[in-house]
Design an enzyme around this catalytic site. Structure first.
Site, PDB file in Angstrom:
ATOM      1  N   GLU A 125       5.696   4.917   4.963  1.00  0.00           N
ATOM      2  CA  GLU A 125       5.980   5.069   6.386  1.00  0.00           C
ATOM      3  C   GLU A 125       7.034   4.064   6.850  1.00  0.00           C
ATOM      4  OE1 GLU A 125       5.028   7.658   7.682  1.00  0.00           O
ATOM      5  OE2 GLU A 125       3.203   8.243   6.610  1.00  0.00           O
TER       6      GLU A 125
ATOM      7  N   VAL B  20       0.864  -1.173   0.000  1.00  0.00           N
ATOM      8  CA  VAL B  20       0.000   0.000   0.000  1.00  0.00           C
ATOM      9  C   VAL B  20       0.905   1.227   0.000  1.00  0.00           C
ATOM     10  CG1 VAL B  20      -1.991   1.123   1.088  1.00  0.00           C
ATOM     11  CG2 VAL B  20      -1.609  -1.331   1.412  1.00  0.00           C
ATOM     12  N   SER B  21       0.551   2.239  -0.753  1.00  0.00           N
ATOM     13  CA  SER B  21       1.468   3.360  -0.971  1.00  0.00           C
ATOM     14  C   SER B  21       1.925   4.007   0.325  1.00  0.00           C
ATOM     15  CB  SER B  21       0.821   4.399  -1.885  1.00  0.00           C
ATOM     16  OG  SER B  21      -0.361   4.938  -1.302  1.00  0.00           O
ATOM     17  N   ASP B  22       1.006   4.288   1.236  1.00  0.00           N
ATOM     18  CA  ASP B  22       1.429   4.960   2.471  1.00  0.00           C
ATOM     19  C   ASP B  22       2.108   3.995   3.438  1.00  0.00           C
ATOM     20  OD1 ASP B  22      -0.970   3.673   2.972  1.00  0.00           O
ATOM     21  OD2 ASP B  22      -1.865   5.321   4.094  1.00  0.00           O
ATOM     22  N   CYS B  23       1.758   2.709   3.382  1.00  0.00           N
ATOM     23  CA  CYS B  23       2.442   1.729   4.227  1.00  0.00           C
ATOM     24  C   CYS B  23       3.899   1.571   3.791  1.00  0.00           C
ATOM     25  CB  CYS B  23       1.733   0.385   4.161  1.00  0.00           C
ATOM     26  SG  CYS B  23       0.020   0.436   4.735  1.00  0.00           S
TER      27      CYS B  23
END
Length: 781
Positions: free
Chosen positions: A514, A508-511
């Site tokens: 981060e 997932v892009s934000d996972c």
């Protein structure tokens, strides 16, 4: 704590009964669902909470109940076990249940853990961070991550239990008992019903499915709670007024007939890829749910009829079951459940499918071909995740599909049964179903970043904890793309991280962003080993650069494959923005901050691509700013959450309160929402209405932290509003270092809220640490 010798390695279909026990109990709760005997199912008032253990098998969470006395002694409960269960952390474990820390529909400030020794009173924000870390480190699990429940939605547990019942999967008495306790604890005190999520208003969807769940695990229909819930169901029109997903599960059980379900034709999977509405273009969660649903709809498969099923036919409907016109009730839905009414386009398509396609054009050979391709896609999903699947909704459906297709003794069925336990979580209210198989990588990444913002990454006191977290992220990075990536329509993932763990395997892009930031932070800190090579970092960057849409914004699992016009085909009714990927401020800003941090350390790698990506992404972020100055959050509540990330991303490229009109407006928006007590408070209604709503219970520490972080990232110049917010967070900290659970924090698809319990640790400490780092001489208390 390491696993003790002799304890079970993994939860299997029925958690093992240890040998040599003097107190063995037969797990016969499923006498009706497993073998369908006439014997009454077993269910008790409560379980002995001192016997529950969370087994961390390299981030695979399974709760095990030790009925054997010797096994319980050999495998003592950890601090984390006790905390999750609401047990005291220092006294000998007690079989008695403790007061809830987050009682349903009650005061949310009740402490649950009062037995840790008090820590020295914090004199300043950094002291409060250290106290918080002293508590939080006790919750780090053996593999190096932080676990927690990820509950909230009230339709997840029913899908799992219904799939077990339909496939004759044994349900141990202790599972059934705590499922009953959780659902009773979360029933509305006045009408006895359940909503879409734990803080939602009573709905037909929630009440029907959870009523069915209770009956399947052995609760009698004449139990006072069931009588109250059943009266509410009848008052709302009965199960014929439930939305599409509920009607689907009722039909799988045989409680309803398939004619009540709007068409879910697997033939859509046979459409050429260039067709604008082809399912591969849909949002990943929607197409995976449609996949199993379409297979079972086409087969018209139903569970074996039992006394419980026959009884439910009489309990759930206001009409006589034998006289119900099922087809006439396909579009019958109570207004409370109709958050996203079906469009005229979809109603027309459904009419054509029912009256033209199915009776005249749908040949047996075409249906068989569609079912075969859907079946192959199900196999690829199962194999690419080792049967963990994307989430519990499609995992439950795939279990039933495999059972119907392969038979009860097939490996696919056995493995699905095993992996289904990883969605379950036991806490002080009972047993719930998480939204995924955990939040392991996500929360661990934020924990590391919290330490960086507090300036504590080089403090030797916390190095062992941080090293374990880094080693966890090292092991959880996905090193290869999935098999048959193009054939099964999967997005590139090499070098990425999932929300939960590598087994689930969906980047997932934000996972990815981060986790990548956390890795870079620690590996560039003196004293930490370099576990993840430059090439593996570059792999993560290569994957991140695939997420940008033509608009410049970033989506979650993959770039958009169709336009938002596809929402005219949204048949779920209870959710909005479910058909396709959208651009999200949280995802876009996370990628921007990750790329900005990366470029500081590797300025020559794909520098032109990164510069163009960031420029376009920032333009989109600015365009997504609302007139009031905030940004709408799709994954957290709501404007407070997204505005924090937006301000952070602008700061990462040098735009702050003093230099950017966008940053200034974002700060002004946050400041306009600060409450008299110094805190911030936003209600989940903001997610549903796209307008800011104050939370009726007052300031929340998590939202206060989000606002403070955004303001400090933007270098807001006035310290006084910041001090007031910091003071509130410090005052809410408990003597043992923890913060108590307050209102729910997360959301998806606009209408469904979901819990992120670790946010009350990571973001509070991040806000306090940032303040201490920036204003070391300011006195707050």
């Amino acid at each position: 704590m390491a696993r003790k010798k002799g304890t079970p390695v993994r939860m299997v279909v029925v958690p093992p009964v240890e040998k040599g026990s003097t107190k063995k109990r037969l797990s016969n709760i499923t006498s009706d669902s497993f073998g369908h005997s006439a014997k009454k199912a077993r269910i008790e008032d409560k379980t002995d909470y001192s016997r529950w253990r969370l087994h961390d098998d390299e981030s695979r969470h399974t709760w095990q109940y030790l009925e054997d006395d010797e096994a319980a002694k050999e495998w003592p409960q950890t601090h984390a076990d006790k905390y999750f269960l609401g047990l005291p952390l220092v006294r000998a474990s007690s079989a008695s249940r403790q007061p809830y820390s987050c009682p349903p529909f009650a005061d949310l400030s009740t402490p649950c853990l009062q037995d840790l020794p008090d820590l020295p009173t914090a004199q300043n924000p950094l002291d409060a961070v250290r106290n918080g870390l002293t508590f939080f480190e006790k919750l780090q699990l053996p593999s190096g991550h932080w676990g927690c429940d990820y509950g909230g939605p009230m339709f997840l547990l029913p899908g799992t239990v219904i799939s077990w019942y339909a496939t004759k999967t044994p349900i141990p008495w202790y599972y059934a008992t705590e499922i009953k306790n959780y659902l009773f604890a979360r029933a509305h005190p006045e009408d006895g019903g359940w909503g879409l999520h734990i803080e939602g208003e009573t709905s037909v969807f929630g009440t029907v499915l959870n009523y069915v769940t209770l009956r399947l695990v052995g609760v009698d229909a004449d139990h006072p709670n069931m009588v109250k819930a059943r009266a509410t169901i009848h008052k709302l029109g009965g199960a014929t007024h439930a939305p599409h997903w509920a009607k689907f599960w009722l039909s799988v059980l045989g409680v309803a007939k398939w004619d009540i379900v709007n068409p879910v034709p697997p033939e859509l999977w046979l459409l050429p890829d260039w067709v604008p509405i082809a399912p591969w273009r849909w949002w990943i969660h929607m197409r995976q749910v449609f996949l199993g649903m379409s297979y079972l709809w086409s087969k018209k498969w139903q569970a074996e009829e039992t006394d419980t099923i026959r009884s439910l036919r009489n309990e759930l409907f206001v009409e006589d079951w034998d006289t119900i016109n099922w087809a006439a009730n396909r579009n019958t839905i109570h207004p409370m459940d109709n958050y996203h009414p079906k469009s005229m386009v979809l109603n027309t398509i459904n009419w054509l499918l029912v009256n033209v396609w199915n009776p005249y054009l749908r040949t047996n050979s075409l249906a068989a071909k569609a079912e075969a391709w859907a079946s192959e896609l199900i196999n690829m999903e199962d194999l690419n995740t080792d049967y963990a699947d994307l989430a519990p909704v499609n995992a439950a459906m795939n279990l039933v599909c495999c059972y119907a297709r392969d038979g009860p003794d097939a490996y696919s069925v056995r493995r699905h049964r095993e992996r289904s336990h990883e969605f379950l979580w036991v806490q002080q209210e009972g047993l719930l179903c998480n939204g995924t198989n955990g939040v392991q990588c996500w929360d661990t990444a934020f924990a590391i970043q919290t330490m960086q913002d507090a300036g504590l990454t080089q403090d030797p006191r916390w190095r062992p904890m941080l090293m374990k977290a880094l080693e966890f992220l090292d092991r959880q990075q996905m090193r290869e793309n999935v098999k048959d990536q193009a054939k099964c329509y999967r997005q590139q993932r090499k070098g990425g991280w999932a929300f939960s763990n590598k087994d689930q395997g969906y980047a997932v892009s934000d996972c990815v962003s981060e986790a990548l930031k956390a890795v870079i932070i620690l590996q560039k800190t003196p004293g930490f080993k370099t576990l993840i090579s430059d090439q593996r970092i570059f792999d993560a960057i290569d994957t991140l650069l695939t997420y940008q849409n033509p608009s410049g914004g970033c989506s979650s699992y993959e770039p958009q494959r169709a336009g938002t016009w596809m929402e005219v085909l949204n048949a779920a009714e209870v959710f909005g923005n479910i058909m396709v990927e959208y651009e999200y401020p949280e995802c876009t800003t996370a990628v921007v901050t990750a790329l900005s941090l990366f470029s500081k350390h590797w300025p020559d790698y794909r520098s032109k691509d990164i510069r163009l990506f960031v420029d376009r992404a920032v333009k989109w972020i600015k365009s997504a700013q609302k007139p009031h100055g905030g940004w709408y959050g799709a994954w957290g509540i709501c404007f407070t959450y997204a505005t924090m990330f937006a301000l952070e991303s602008l700061a990462s490229i040098g735009e702050t309160y003093e230099t950017s009109e966008y940053s200034k407006r974002g700060c002004d928006f946050l400041l306009s929402k600060q409450r008299e007590d110094g805190g911030w408070s936003e209600h989940y209604k903001a997610c549903e209405t796209s307008e800011y709503h104050e939370h009726p219970s007052g300031s929340q520490v998590v939202m206060t932290s989000w606002a403070l972080i955004g303001l400090m990232k933007a270098k807001y110049p006035d310290v006084e509003p910041l001090k007031r917010g910091v003071k509130l967070i410090m005052e809410r900290q408990q003597p043992n270092g923890e913060w108590l659970q307050e209102a729910i924090e997360g959301v998806f698809n606009k209408s469904c809220m979901i819990s992120y319990p670790n946010y009350k640790f990571t973001f509070t400490m991040k806000a306090l640490g940032m303040f201490a780092h920036r204003y070391p001489d300011e006195k707050v208390v």
